[in-house]
Design an enzyme around this catalytic site. Structure first.
Site: not given
Ligand code: HH2
Length: 294
Positions: A230, A264
């Site tokens: 992040k 995660r």
């Molecule tokens: N972070 C992201 C997405 N979903 N859900 C939870 N519960 N907690 C988190 O920290 C979280 C989440 C962001 O990561 P990523 O899915 O890789 O990115 P994007 O939202 O751009 O798809």
């Protein structure tokens, strides 16, 4: 008290998520064109399914499948498109592997379809504030629910987030959301809490929340923590998104030490090893880890 959440989502036995005395590794599968780390890589269903199976091979205990990016400024995806992307992948992965599947969505219809296709857990970054129909589905299906803290929406969340007392404000938020869910028929044992690292928070807020993660263990629900690659890590080490694996490792180790129950992550194999070593050192110190996962 630990026994209360030693397993999760107990109503339907096929949806049990078991905690084997250590944190669980949740592998991220983004079926999106625009996710900040892996956008576009797994937009084709076959590529997403292959990626999910690879993550299980690398040691994922859970998979989080999402079809809408939540990165700051991201445009919302309409419901039909989100379903079209996510559901075939959930269905194929659920048939192919035994690890529980989480659906990363704030839309009730997407959650329902994913649960019908074999998902066990709904990862709702709005913490049941986005879609009024979501809570009823979680209660009726007996699914797990991640209640994540976010200030604003993905479009607005990084516009000058301010907190007087970030830990206290999140504790109040979690208590209110837990009450709401329970008042609508969700069992305490179905709930996972998440401080939402990077969701409407400045660097100092993210660091304080990670440093004081153990404050939230007293709420009696497993804590999910998402730090992987992040932006706050990029602020600390001045590395582009793809080169934040070591920074991620440090944050994962600290989260484990402070009681995270679910991590995660994108780099499953490496972060599983980070978790294992952190746990081993924690055990050797004789100091009980804050334990959301005993
Ligand atoms: N972070 C992201 C997405 N979903 N859900 C939870 N519960 N907690 C988190 O920290 C979280 C989440 C962001 O990561 P990523 O899915 O890789 O990115 P994007 O939202 O751009 O798809």
């Amino acid at each position: 008290m630990l026994a209360d959440y030693a397993t999760l989502t107990r109503r339907a036995t096929d949806r049990l998520i078991e905690f084997p005395g250590r944190p669980l590794i949740m592998g991220v599968v983004n079926v999106t064109p625009n996710s900040f780390f892996d956008g576009g890589r797994y937009l084709e269903p076959a590529a997403a399914v292959a990626h999910a199976l690879r993550l299980v091979d690398e040691g994922a205990d859970l998979l989080d499948i999402g079809a809408e990016s939540t990165q700051p400024g991201a445009d919302p995806v309409d419901e039909a498109e989100e379903r079209r992307r996510a559901i075939p992948v959930v269905a194929a992965v659920a048939k192919a592997v035994r690890v529980p599947i989480s659906i990363d969505t704030s839309k009730a219809t997407v959650a329902q379809a994913a649960l019908d296709a074999g998902a066990a857990l709904v990862n709702d970054v709005t913490a049941l504030r986005g879609d009024g129909a979501m809570v009823e589905i979680i209660a009726r299906m007996g699914a797990g629910i991640v209640l994540m803290h976010m200030r604003g929406t993905p479009r607005t969340m990084q516009q000058e987030p301010r907190y007087e007392d970030v830990v206290g404000e999140l504790a109040t938020f979690f208590n209110e959301r837990i009450h709401f869910a329970i008042s609508r028929g969700v069992a305490h044992t179905q709930i996972v809490l998440d401080p939402g690292i990077g969701f409407g928070k400045l660097l100092e807020h993210n660091l304080t929340l990670l440093a004081q993660l153990d404050q939230f263990t007293r709420l009696g629900c497993p804590l999910l923590v998402g730090v992987s690659h992040k932006a706050f890590l990029g602020q600390l080490v001045d590395r582009p998104v793809q080169e934040r694996q070591w920074a991620t490792a440090a944050a994962v180790a600290m989260a484990v030490e402070r009681g995270a129950g679910i991590l995660r992550v994108h780099d499953v194999r490496a972060m599983r090893e980070v978790m294992q070593v952190t746990m081993a050192i924690g055990h050797a110190t004789g100091r009980p880890m804050k334990a959301q996962h005993a």
